[in-house]
Design a protein around this motif. Sequence first.
Motif, PDB file in Angstrom:
ATOM      1  N   VAL A 287       0.834  -1.209   0.000  1.00  0.00           N
ATOM      2  CA  VAL A 287       0.000   0.000   0.000  1.00  0.00           C
ATOM      3  C   VAL A 287       0.867   1.257   0.000  1.00  0.00           C
ATOM      4  CG1 VAL A 287      -1.688   1.324   1.323  1.00  0.00           C
ATOM      5  CG2 VAL A 287      -1.957  -1.154   1.088  1.00  0.00           C
ATOM      6  N   LEU A 288       1.926   1.250   0.806  1.00  0.00           N
ATOM      7  CA  LEU A 288       2.819   2.414   0.856  1.00  0.00           C
ATOM      8  C   LEU A 288       3.448   2.691  -0.508  1.00  0.00           C
ATOM      9  CD1 LEU A 288       4.663   1.933   4.279  1.00  0.00           C
ATOM     10  CD2 LEU A 288       2.946   3.669   3.705  1.00  0.00           C
ATOM     11  N   VAL A 289       3.913   1.652  -1.157  1.00  0.00           N
ATOM     12  CA  VAL A 289       4.548   1.843  -2.463  1.00  0.00           C
ATOM     13  C   VAL A 289       3.511   2.237  -3.509  1.00  0.00           C
ATOM     14  CG1 VAL A 289       5.854   0.689  -4.308  1.00  0.00           C
ATOM     15  CG2 VAL A 289       6.454   0.294  -1.918  1.00  0.00           C
ATOM     16  N   PHE A 290       2.306   1.686  -3.410  1.00  0.00           N
ATOM     17  CA  PHE A 290       1.243   2.021  -4.360  1.00  0.00           C
ATOM     18  C   PHE A 290       1.001   3.532  -4.396  1.00  0.00           C
ATOM     19  CE2 PHE A 290      -3.212   2.645  -5.563  1.00  0.00           C
ATOM     20  CZ  PHE A 290      -3.282   1.916  -6.735  1.00  0.00           C
ATOM     21  N   PHE A 291       1.060   4.167  -3.229  1.00  0.00           N
ATOM     22  CA  PHE A 291       0.767   5.601  -3.155  1.00  0.00           C
ATOM     23  C   PHE A 291       2.023   6.481  -3.242  1.00  0.00           C
ATOM     24  CE2 PHE A 291      -3.090   3.866  -1.133  1.00  0.00           C
ATOM     25  CZ  PHE A 291      -4.043   4.512  -1.907  1.00  0.00           C
ATOM     26  N   SER A 292       3.193   5.877  -3.284  1.00  0.00           N
ATOM     27  CA  SER A 292       4.402   6.714  -3.265  1.00  0.00           C
ATOM     28  C   SER A 292       5.392   6.397  -4.374  1.00  0.00           C
ATOM     29  CB  SER A 292       5.118   6.567  -1.916  1.00  0.00           C
ATOM     30  OG  SER A 292       5.556   5.232  -1.713  1.00  0.00           O
ATOM     31  N   ALA A 293       5.181   5.322  -5.128  1.00  0.00           N
ATOM     32  CA  ALA A 293       6.172   4.925  -6.131  1.00  0.00           C
ATOM     33  C   ALA A 293       6.387   5.996  -7.188  1.00  0.00           C
ATOM     34  CB  ALA A 293       5.751   3.612  -6.793  1.00  0.00           C
ATOM     35  N   HIS A 294       5.363   6.773  -7.490  1.00  0.00           N
ATOM     36  CA  HIS A 294       5.487   7.798  -8.530  1.00  0.00           C
ATOM     37  C   HIS A 294       6.473   8.894  -8.153  1.00  0.00           C
ATOM     38  CE1 HIS A 294       2.557   9.408  -5.696  1.00  0.00           C
ATOM     39  NE2 HIS A 294       2.852  10.609  -6.155  1.00  0.00           N
ATOM     40  N   ARG A 295       6.818   8.983  -6.877  1.00  0.00           N
ATOM     41  CA  ARG A 295       7.762  10.006  -6.434  1.00  0.00           C
ATOM     42  C   ARG A 295       9.213   9.582  -6.643  1.00  0.00           C
ATOM     43  NH1 ARG A 295       5.249  13.903  -3.378  1.00  0.00           N
ATOM     44  NH2 ARG A 295       3.101  13.432  -2.716  1.00  0.00           N
ATOM     45  N   VAL A 296       9.411   8.315  -6.947  1.00  0.00           N
ATOM     46  CA  VAL A 296      10.772   7.805  -7.138  1.00  0.00           C
ATOM     47  C   VAL A 296      11.139   7.916  -8.612  1.00  0.00           C
ATOM     48  CG1 VAL A 296      12.328   5.857  -6.842  1.00  0.00           C
ATOM     49  CG2 VAL A 296      10.460   6.219  -5.216  1.00  0.00           C
ATOM     50  N   GLU A 297      12.200   8.675  -8.919  1.00  0.00           N
ATOM     51  CA  GLU A 297      12.548   8.942 -10.315  1.00  0.00           C
ATOM     52  C   GLU A 297      12.993   7.679 -11.050  1.00  0.00           C
ATOM     53  OE1 GLU A 297      15.516  11.870 -12.885  1.00  0.00           O
ATOM     54  OE2 GLU A 297      15.333  12.077 -10.719  1.00  0.00           O
ATOM     55  N   SER A 298      13.832   6.867 -10.403  1.00  0.00           N
ATOM     56  CA  SER A 298      14.328   5.647 -11.048  1.00  0.00           C
ATOM     57  C   SER A 298      13.943   4.452 -10.188  1.00  0.00           C
ATOM     58  CB  SER A 298      15.853   5.696 -11.230  1.00  0.00           C
ATOM     59  OG  SER A 298      16.323   4.484 -11.786  1.00  0.00           O
ATOM     60  N   ARG A 299      12.767   3.889 -10.474  1.00  0.00           N
ATOM     61  CA  ARG A 299      12.264   2.815  -9.622  1.00  0.00           C
ATOM     62  C   ARG A 299      13.049   1.528  -9.778  1.00  0.00           C
ATOM     63  NH1 ARG A 299       6.027   3.638 -11.074  1.00  0.00           N
ATOM     64  NH2 ARG A 299       6.985   4.794 -12.747  1.00  0.00           N
ATOM     65  N   TYR A 300      13.584   1.267 -10.959  1.00  0.00           N
ATOM     66  CA  TYR A 300      14.332   0.028 -11.136  1.00  0.00           C
ATOM     67  C   TYR A 300      15.657   0.087 -10.377  1.00  0.00           C
ATOM     68  CZ  TYR A 300      16.239  -4.147 -13.257  1.00  0.00           C
ATOM     69  OH  TYR A 300      16.781  -5.399 -13.444  1.00  0.00           O
ATOM     70  N   LYS A 301      16.308   1.240 -10.375  1.00  0.00           N
ATOM     71  CA  LYS A 301      17.552   1.396  -9.617  1.00  0.00           C
ATOM     72  C   LYS A 301      17.282   1.227  -8.126  1.00  0.00           C
ATOM     73  CE  LYS A 301      21.509   4.487  -9.062  1.00  0.00           C
ATOM     74  NZ  LYS A 301      22.119   5.792  -9.462  1.00  0.00           N
ATOM     75  N   LEU A 302      16.192   1.827  -7.641  1.00  0.00           N
ATOM     76  CA  LEU A 302      15.833   1.676  -6.235  1.00  0.00           C
ATOM     77  C   LEU A 302      15.519   0.225  -5.915  1.00  0.00           C
ATOM     78  CD1 LEU A 302      15.161   2.876  -3.462  1.00  0.00           C
ATOM     79  CD2 LEU A 302      12.843   3.316  -4.298  1.00  0.00           C
ATOM     80  N   LEU A 303      14.824  -0.453  -6.826  1.00  0.00           N
ATOM     81  CA  LEU A 303      14.498  -1.860  -6.631  1.00  0.00           C
ATOM     82  C   LEU A 303      15.763  -2.687  -6.423  1.00  0.00           C
ATOM     83  CD1 LEU A 303      11.911  -3.915  -8.655  1.00  0.00           C
ATOM     84  CD2 LEU A 303      14.207  -4.804  -8.336  1.00  0.00           C
ATOM     85  N   LEU A 304      16.781  -2.433  -7.229  1.00  0.00           N
ATOM     86  CA  LEU A 304      18.014  -3.210  -7.134  1.00  0.00           C
ATOM     87  C   LEU A 304      18.720  -2.982  -5.802  1.00  0.00           C
ATOM     88  CD1 LEU A 304      19.449  -2.806 -10.751  1.00  0.00           C
ATOM     89  CD2 LEU A 304      18.436  -4.858  -9.740  1.00  0.00           C
ATOM     90  N   TRP A 305      18.735  -1.739  -5.325  1.00  0.00           N
ATOM     91  CA  TRP A 305      19.419  -1.459  -4.057  1.00  0.00           C
ATOM     92  C   TRP A 305      18.627  -1.982  -2.863  1.00  0.00           C
ATOM     93  CZ3 TRP A 305      24.306  -0.420  -3.260  1.00  0.00           C
ATOM     94  CH2 TRP A 305      25.060   0.091  -4.314  1.00  0.00           C
ATOM     95  N   LEU A 306      17.310  -1.869  -2.923  1.00  0.00           N
ATOM     96  CA  LEU A 306      16.497  -2.465  -1.860  1.00  0.00           C
ATOM     97  C   LEU A 306      16.634  -3.980  -1.867  1.00  0.00           C
ATOM     98  CD1 LEU A 306      13.185  -0.375  -1.969  1.00  0.00           C
ATOM     99  CD2 LEU A 306      14.978  -0.300  -0.237  1.00  0.00           C
ATOM    100  N   ASP A 307      16.715  -4.550  -3.054  1.00  0.00           N
ATOM    101  CA  ASP A 307      16.910  -5.988  -3.172  1.00  0.00           C
ATOM    102  C   ASP A 307      18.233  -6.401  -2.526  1.00  0.00           C
ATOM    103  OD1 ASP A 307      15.984  -8.573  -4.746  1.00  0.00           O
ATOM    104  OD2 ASP A 307      18.136  -8.376  -5.082  1.00  0.00           O
ATOM    105  N   ALA A 308      19.263  -5.566  -2.659  1.00  0.00           N
ATOM    106  CA  ALA A 308      20.560  -5.868  -2.037  1.00  0.00           C
ATOM    107  C   ALA A 308      20.447  -5.887  -0.510  1.00  0.00           C
ATOM    108  CB  ALA A 308      21.601  -4.835  -2.480  1.00  0.00           C
ATOM    109  N   ILE A 309      19.664  -4.961   0.045  1.00  0.00           N
ATOM    110  CA  ILE A 309      19.462  -4.937   1.494  1.00  0.00           C
ATOM    111  C   ILE A 309      18.688  -6.167   1.937  1.00  0.00           C
ATOM    112  CG2 ILE A 309      18.356  -3.686   3.391  1.00  0.00           C
ATOM    113  CD1 ILE A 309      18.822  -1.101   1.781  1.00  0.00           C
ATOM    114  N   GLY A 310      17.614  -6.491   1.218  1.00  0.00           N
ATOM    115  CA  GLY A 310      16.828  -7.672   1.560  1.00  0.00           C
ATOM    116  C   GLY A 310      17.632  -8.942   1.436  1.00  0.00           C
ATOM    117  N   LEU A 311      18.441  -9.039   0.391  1.00  0.00           N
ATOM    118  CA  LEU A 311      19.288 -10.208   0.195  1.00  0.00           C
ATOM    119  C   LEU A 311      20.236 -10.396   1.377  1.00  0.00           C
ATOM    120  CD1 LEU A 311      21.038 -11.426  -2.979  1.00  0.00           C
ATOM    121  CD2 LEU A 311      22.473 -10.823  -1.039  1.00  0.00           C
ATOM    122  N   ALA A 312      20.857  -9.304   1.829  1.00  0.00           N
ATOM    123  CA  ALA A 312      21.799  -9.386   2.946  1.00  0.00           C
ATOM    124  C   ALA A 312      21.100  -9.822   4.227  1.00  0.00           C
ATOM    125  CB  ALA A 312      22.489  -8.037   3.141  1.00  0.00           C
ATOM    126  N   ALA A 313      19.919  -9.263   4.479  1.00  0.00           N
ATOM    127  CA  ALA A 313      19.178  -9.625   5.697  1.00  0.00           C
ATOM    128  C   ALA A 313      18.744 -11.085   5.665  1.00  0.00           C
ATOM    129  CB  ALA A 313      17.962  -8.710   5.850  1.00  0.00           C
TER     130      ALA A 313
END
Length: 210
Positions: A73-99
């Motif tokens: 829900v949070l991303v549904f209402f806020s994703a449009h504010r992120v200029e490069s969503r694929y780049k953010l996806l990759l970095w968030l994925d790196a954090i999730g992978l490490a955890a």
Amino acid sequence: MNPIELLDYAGVAVFAATGALAASRKELDIIGFLFLASITGIGGGTLRDFILNLPVFWVANSGYVLICAVMAVLVFFSAHRVESRYKLLLWLDAIGLAAFAVMGAAKGLAITGSPVVSVITGVLTATFGGILRDLIAGEPSVLLRPEIYVTAALAGAALFTFGDLVGMSALPSSLLGFAAAFLVRGGALKFGWSFPAYKSRPGRRPEDIP
């Protein structure tokens, strides 16, 4: 809440966010966001628990599913504010992978006592959710990208397991594993680290075979 539990919740939340970001790139509706966020957030842990013959973690504690829903829900209402969503996806994925590399390794080690199983469950927990996300969303698979991915999870799970075996307490061994996985994956994203790729060669002609 101990460090392992904290990494577990953080990993689910971050991976769920990457699933929701993938949904935003495909311009899906809220149900699509919820589905991709949940599949990504709990997919790796579900596989791990099946392998270890344990009650599936989100069935035993539905709070994990709620975390996925909130992130969707949070991303549904806020994703449009992120200029490069694929780049953010990759970095968030790196954090999730490490955890998840640490969390999966910790659970495998606690259940079986085997360092080998610990590393394997760490790698599977850290990578399977992202693989499912990319497969379902039709994104370029993280496994098929040139830079290092699975090796980062392997490094994190292995160093956490090593720390535990030499007697380190939960917090420093968790931080060691998390840092190793994130630094390897982050370096791969930033600098394009990769292993040499296989180069195909022409097969022998039938007349050349003795």
